[in-house]
Design a protein around this motif. Sequence first.
Motif, short mmCIF file in Angstrom:
data_model
loop_
_atom_site.label_atom_id
_atom_site.label_comp_id
_atom_site.label_asym_id
_atom_site.label_seq_id
_atom_site.Cartn_x
_atom_site.Cartn_y
_atom_site.Cartn_z
N ALA A 71 0.85 -1.19 0.00
CA ALA A 71 0.00 0.00 0.00
C ALA A 71 0.88 1.24 0.00
O ALA A 71 2.08 1.16 0.28
CB ALA A 71 -0.90 -0.02 1.23
N PRO A 72 0.29 2.39 -0.31
CA PRO A 72 1.09 3.62 -0.29
C PRO A 72 1.72 3.87 1.08
O PRO A 72 1.20 3.43 2.11
CB PRO A 72 0.05 4.71 -0.61
CG PRO A 72 -1.05 3.99 -1.33
CD PRO A 72 -1.09 2.62 -0.72
N GLN A 73 2.83 4.59 1.07
CA GLN A 73 3.52 4.92 2.31
C GLN A 73 2.56 5.62 3.27
O GLN A 73 1.80 6.51 2.87
CB GLN A 73 4.72 5.82 2.03
CG GLN A 73 5.56 6.09 3.25
CD GLN A 73 6.83 6.84 2.90
OE1 GLN A 73 7.12 7.13 1.75
NE2 GLN A 73 7.59 7.17 3.92
N GLY A 74 2.56 5.21 4.52
CA GLY A 74 1.71 5.81 5.54
C GLY A 74 0.37 5.11 5.69
O GLY A 74 -0.39 5.41 6.60
N TRP A 75 0.07 4.18 4.80
CA TRP A 75 -1.18 3.43 4.88
C TRP A 75 -1.00 2.20 5.75
O TRP A 75 0.07 1.61 5.82
CB TRP A 75 -1.63 2.99 3.49
CG TRP A 75 -2.30 4.06 2.70
CD1 TRP A 75 -1.86 5.35 2.51
CD2 TRP A 75 -3.50 3.95 1.96
NE1 TRP A 75 -2.73 6.01 1.71
CE2 TRP A 75 -3.75 5.18 1.36
CE3 TRP A 75 -4.39 2.90 1.76
CZ2 TRP A 75 -4.87 5.40 0.57
CZ3 TRP A 75 -5.51 3.13 0.97
CH2 TRP A 75 -5.73 4.37 0.39
N GLN A 76 -2.07 1.78 6.38
CA GLN A 76 -2.09 0.56 7.16
C GLN A 76 -2.58 -0.57 6.25
O GLN A 76 -3.52 -0.38 5.48
CB GLN A 76 -3.03 0.70 8.35
CG GLN A 76 -3.13 -0.51 9.21
CD GLN A 76 -4.08 -0.32 10.37
OE1 GLN A 76 -4.68 0.72 10.55
NE2 GLN A 76 -4.22 -1.35 11.17
N VAL A 77 -1.96 -1.74 6.37
CA VAL A 77 -2.39 -2.91 5.61
C VAL A 77 -2.93 -3.93 6.61
O VAL A 77 -2.25 -4.31 7.55
CB VAL A 77 -1.24 -3.53 4.81
CG1 VAL A 77 -1.69 -4.80 4.10
CG2 VAL A 77 -0.69 -2.53 3.80
N VAL A 78 -4.17 -4.34 6.40
CA VAL A 78 -4.80 -5.36 7.25
C VAL A 78 -4.96 -6.61 6.41
O VAL A 78 -5.57 -6.56 5.33
CB VAL A 78 -6.17 -4.88 7.78
CG1 VAL A 78 -6.85 -5.97 8.58
CG2 VAL A 78 -6.02 -3.60 8.59
N ARG A 79 -4.40 -7.71 6.87
CA ARG A 79 -4.50 -8.99 6.15
C ARG A 79 -5.29 -9.98 7.00
O ARG A 79 -4.84 -10.39 8.05
CB ARG A 79 -3.11 -9.56 5.87
CG ARG A 79 -2.30 -8.73 4.89
CD ARG A 79 -0.91 -9.33 4.70
NE ARG A 79 -0.10 -8.50 3.85
CZ ARG A 79 0.04 -8.67 2.55
NH1 ARG A 79 -0.58 -9.65 1.95
NH2 ARG A 79 0.79 -7.86 1.84
N HIS A 80 -6.46 -10.32 6.52
CA HIS A 80 -7.29 -11.33 7.17
C HIS A 80 -6.95 -12.66 6.54
O HIS A 80 -6.93 -12.78 5.31
CB HIS A 80 -8.78 -11.05 6.97
CG HIS A 80 -9.23 -9.81 7.63
ND1 HIS A 80 -9.54 -9.76 8.96
CD2 HIS A 80 -9.41 -8.55 7.15
CE1 HIS A 80 -9.93 -8.52 9.27
NE2 HIS A 80 -9.84 -7.78 8.19
N GLN A 81 -6.67 -13.65 7.36
CA GLN A 81 -6.35 -14.97 6.84
C GLN A 81 -7.38 -15.97 7.33
O GLN A 81 -7.82 -15.91 8.47
CB GLN A 81 -4.95 -15.39 7.26
CG GLN A 81 -3.89 -14.47 6.69
CD GLN A 81 -2.50 -14.92 7.06
OE1 GLN A 81 -2.33 -15.84 7.85
NE2 GLN A 81 -1.51 -14.27 6.50
N MET A 82 -7.73 -16.89 6.46
CA MET A 82 -8.69 -17.93 6.83
C MET A 82 -7.97 -18.97 7.67
O MET A 82 -6.83 -19.33 7.39
CB MET A 82 -9.28 -18.58 5.58
CG MET A 82 -10.15 -17.63 4.81
SD MET A 82 -11.05 -18.41 3.47
CE MET A 82 -11.96 -19.67 4.30
N LEU A 83 -8.64 -19.44 8.69
CA LEU A 83 -8.10 -20.52 9.51
C LEU A 83 -8.45 -21.85 8.87
O LEU A 83 -9.55 -22.05 8.40
CB LEU A 83 -8.69 -20.45 10.92
CG LEU A 83 -8.41 -19.16 11.69
CD1 LEU A 83 -9.14 -19.19 13.02
CD2 LEU A 83 -6.93 -19.00 11.90
#
Length: 73
Positions: A54-66
């Motif tokens: 993602a662009p600098q300064g952005w938060q990346v949220v990664r949801h993973q399936m169990l």
Amino acid sequence: MFDRPCSKVGCSRDAVSTLTYDYGDSMAVLGPLSLAREPHTYDLCAIHAERMSAPQGWQVVRHQMLRDVGSSA
């Protein structure tokens, strides 16, 4: 699974994840492939999902399936 191709130009692999941007919160959310195509989202194959940034300064949220790993008894 859902037989949808990766959204990246020139990629013919099957999508496994859906990427959504929240511009107001400067956040990119990558989760399991959505049940249906949605406007303003991007379906990505495993390779492009792993490489996603993602662009600098952005938060990346990664949801993973169990995954069900079964019983070890």
